[in-house]
Design a protein around this motif. Structure first.
Motif, short mmCIF file in Angstrom:
data_model
loop_
_atom_site.label_atom_id
_atom_site.label_comp_id
_atom_site.label_asym_id
_atom_site.label_seq_id
_atom_site.Cartn_x
_atom_site.Cartn_y
_atom_site.Cartn_z
N TYR A 22 -3.13 -8.42 3.52
CA TYR A 22 -3.60 -8.10 4.89
C TYR A 22 -4.10 -6.67 4.99
O TYR A 22 -3.60 -5.79 4.30
N GLU A 23 -5.03 -6.46 5.89
CA GLU A 23 -5.54 -5.11 6.14
C GLU A 23 -4.57 -4.31 6.99
O GLU A 23 -4.65 -3.11 7.09
N GLY A 24 -3.65 -5.05 7.63
CA GLY A 24 -2.78 -4.45 8.66
C GLY A 24 -1.85 -3.35 8.18
O GLY A 24 -1.98 -2.80 7.10
N ILE A 25 -0.87 -3.09 8.98
CA ILE A 25 0.07 -1.99 8.77
C ILE A 25 1.22 -2.47 7.87
O ILE A 25 1.59 -3.64 7.91
N THR A 26 1.76 -1.57 7.06
CA THR A 26 2.87 -2.00 6.19
C THR A 26 4.18 -1.96 6.98
O THR A 26 4.28 -1.29 8.02
N VAL A 27 5.17 -2.67 6.43
CA VAL A 27 6.48 -2.72 7.08
C VAL A 27 7.05 -1.31 7.23
O VAL A 27 7.55 -0.92 8.27
N ARG A 28 6.90 -0.53 6.16
CA ARG A 28 7.43 0.83 6.19
C ARG A 28 6.76 1.66 7.30
O ARG A 28 7.43 2.35 8.07
N GLU A 29 5.44 1.57 7.36
CA GLU A 29 4.70 2.32 8.40
C GLU A 29 5.12 1.90 9.80
O GLU A 29 5.32 2.73 10.69
N LEU A 30 5.26 0.60 9.97
CA LEU A 30 5.64 0.08 11.27
C LEU A 30 7.03 0.58 11.64
O LEU A 30 7.27 1.05 12.76
N ALA A 31 7.94 0.53 10.68
CA ALA A 31 9.31 0.98 10.93
C ALA A 31 9.34 2.46 11.31
O ALA A 31 10.02 2.87 12.24
N ASP A 32 8.52 3.26 10.59
CA ASP A 32 8.45 4.70 10.88
C ASP A 32 7.98 4.93 12.31
O ASP A 32 8.52 5.76 13.04
N MET A 33 6.96 4.18 12.70
CA MET A 33 6.40 4.33 14.03
C MET A 33 7.39 3.97 15.11
O MET A 33 7.44 4.58 16.16
N LEU A 34 8.17 2.94 14.82
CA LEU A 34 9.11 2.44 15.83
C LEU A 34 10.44 3.19 15.77
O LEU A 34 11.33 2.95 16.57
N MET A 84 12.19 -5.87 8.84
CA MET A 84 12.15 -7.04 7.94
C MET A 84 12.94 -8.19 8.56
O MET A 84 12.53 -9.34 8.49
N GLU A 85 14.07 -7.84 9.18
CA GLU A 85 14.89 -8.84 9.86
C GLU A 85 14.09 -9.52 10.96
O GLU A 85 14.08 -10.75 11.08
N ALA A 86 13.45 -8.69 11.77
CA ALA A 86 12.66 -9.22 12.88
C ALA A 86 11.54 -10.12 12.37
O ALA A 86 11.21 -11.14 12.99
N LEU A 87 10.97 -9.72 11.25
CA LEU A 87 9.90 -10.53 10.66
C LEU A 87 10.46 -11.88 10.18
O LEU A 87 9.84 -12.92 10.37
N LEU A 88 11.65 -11.80 9.59
CA LEU A 88 12.30 -13.02 9.08
C LEU A 88 12.52 -14.03 10.20
O LEU A 88 12.31 -15.23 10.03
N LYS A 89 12.92 -13.50 11.36
CA LYS A 89 13.14 -14.36 12.52
C LYS A 89 11.88 -15.12 12.89
O LYS A 89 11.92 -16.19 13.47
N LYS A 90 10.74 -14.51 12.55
CA LYS A 90 9.46 -15.17 12.82
C LYS A 90 9.02 -16.00 11.62
O LYS A 90 7.90 -16.50 11.57
N GLY A 91 9.90 -16.05 10.64
CA GLY A 91 9.60 -16.86 9.47
C GLY A 91 8.73 -16.16 8.45
O GLY A 91 8.10 -16.78 7.62
N ILE A 92 8.66 -14.79 8.58
CA ILE A 92 7.83 -14.05 7.63
C ILE A 92 8.72 -13.24 6.70
O ILE A 92 9.52 -12.42 7.15
N LEU A 93 8.57 -13.51 5.41
CA LEU A 93 9.34 -12.75 4.43
C LEU A 93 8.43 -11.65 3.88
O LEU A 93 7.44 -11.94 3.22
N ALA A 94 8.76 -10.41 4.20
CA ALA A 94 7.89 -9.31 3.76
C ALA A 94 8.71 -8.20 3.12
O ALA A 94 9.81 -7.89 3.58
N THR A 95 8.18 -7.60 2.06
CA THR A 95 8.84 -6.45 1.46
C THR A 95 8.40 -5.20 2.20
O THR A 95 7.47 -5.24 3.01
N ILE A 96 9.05 -4.09 1.89
CA ILE A 96 8.83 -2.85 2.63
C ILE A 96 7.38 -2.35 2.53
O ILE A 96 6.84 -1.78 3.46
N ASN A 97 6.75 -2.60 1.38
CA ASN A 97 5.38 -2.10 1.20
C ASN A 97 4.31 -3.12 1.54
O ASN A 97 3.12 -2.85 1.39
N GLN A 98 4.76 -4.27 2.02
CA GLN A 98 3.79 -5.31 2.33
C GLN A 98 3.20 -5.08 3.72
O GLN A 98 3.86 -4.59 4.64
#
Ligand code: GDP
Ligand code: MG
Length: 370
Positions: A1-13, A21-35
């Protein structure tokens, strides 16, 4: 994806990445920190953490006027456009003044400036140099804000009795950022405390190494006051310009940059334009930023009326419908209708951009709803 990485999003929030990652999992998305996660998902996650977020709008890149390509044989040499930079009181105005042999510095003190914001000097061999009066940083920043890079060479004035000062360093950084070659004028060498070698040593620490020390920066010792070395400085500017092989096609529809504007009681809205390509002529119809007009009359830097202006020539132009803005581009078009349409289009575009700039972007999620 062109979007924002998990790490960047976490930093922003300001939350740990595993929470995201937990929140993503709840949506059924398994993502690593750099994804990277898609923008829509990032927005939902941000909202689930109590943030308001919006995707940054795609910037609309609309070509308003087609560029006309030049054939190499159409390109003719043009004079260099030079800006004088340096720390306050190191002698910029005096140097320009000496170069022009007019007494602008004296007039400025009385608040009278009769010349336009740029001038041309002719060397003994007939070569011409265009000098901008615009303070160096402005020539780079405000004019650049609209995408206009007009400066070819920067003359860095450093007083030999004072050495490198904060604005000297600032000027170097500006010139470097815009990839403009620097010619150093070591000024005030007539003063008893002058130490031109110290200036060389200090500037070397900032990457400007004199040619005589094996570097590639031209240093010229001058006295803006007595005129000593000024001819040599002009000569050196000419040499640097030769290396740059500055060229433009004078035989096409004119295009130029507005470097200053003035609302004259008698003349109406006027602007100083530096022609970049083509030849600007009296009678030409043009668009200039969000305004338009027809060249009613033109004056050169000496106040003489002229019928045309070739590349690198500064002229005062009369005939604007409204006052344009410094940094705007003036382009000759073939009809008044086209000029009006283009001006309106740009106006709408700029208004839209302003609104967007005030809007919320994903990059700067700004508001937390508690
Ligand atoms: P600017 O702030 O860089 O434009 O500096 P100015 O041109 O206004 O000069 C500042 C002061 O330095 C003025 O009093 C000038 O007369 C003086 N000055 C400028 N150049 C020279 C020079 O070569 N020699 C001497 N002795 N004084 C100079
Ligand atoms: Mg000055």
């Amino acid at each position: 994806y062109e979007g924002i990485t998990v790490r960047e999003l976490a930093d922003m929030l300001h939350v740990p990445a595993n929470k995201v990652m937990e929140a993503l999992l709840k949506k059924g998305i398994l993502a690593t920190i750099n994804q990277a996660v898609p923008t829509e998902v990032a927005i939902e996650i941000a909202e689930s953490f109590g943030f308001l977020a919006e995707a940054k709008k795609e910037e609309e890149e609309e070509v308003l006027i087609e560029e006309i390509p030049d054939r190499p044989e159409d390109l003719k040499p043009r004079p260099p456009i030079v800006v004088v930079m340096g720390h306050v009181d190191h002698g910029k105005t005096t140097l320009l003044d000496t170069i022009r042999k007019t007494n602008v510095a004296e007039k400025e003190k009385g608040g009278i400036t009769q010349h336009i914001g740029a001038s041309q000097v002719k060397l003994q061999d007939g070569r011409v140099i265009t000098f901008l009066d615009t303070p160096g940083h402005e020539a780079f920043t405000s004019l650049r804000a609209r995408g206009a890079q007009i400066t070819d060479i920067a003359v860095l004035v450093v007083a030999a009795d004072d050495g490198v000062m904060p604005q000297t360093v600032e000027a170097i950084n500006h010139a470097k950022a815009f990839n403009v070659p620097i010619v150093v004028a070591v000024n005030k060498i007539d003063k008893p405390g002058a130490d031109p070698m110290r200036v060389r040593r200090e500037l070397s620490e900032h990457g400007l190494i004199p040619e005589e020390w094996g570097g590639d920066t031209v240093f010229v010792d001058v006295s803006a006051k007595t005129g000593q070395g000024v001819d040599q400085l002009l000569e050196m500017i000419g040499l640097v310009a030769d290396i740059l092989e500055l060229k433009a096609n004078p035989d096409k529809r004119a295009k130029g940059v507005i470097i200053e504007t003035k609302l004259d009681r008698k003349k109406g809205p006027t602007a100083t334009v530096i022609v970049q390509e083509g030849t600007l002529r009296v009678g030409d119809i043009f668009v200039a930023g969000i305004t338009n007009g027809r060249v009613r009359a033109m004056f050169d830097d000496k106040g003489r009326q002229v019928k045309e202006a070739k590349p690198s020539t500064p002229v005062e132009v009369l005939g604007f419908e409204e006052l344009p803005e410094a940094g705007d581009t003036l382009i000759v078009v073939d009809s008044e209708k086209k000029a009006r349409d283009l001006a309106l289009k740009l106006k709408t575009k700029r208004e839209k951009e302003e609104k967007l700039a005030q809007g919320v972007r994903l990059e700067d999620i700004y508001k937390k709803i508690e």
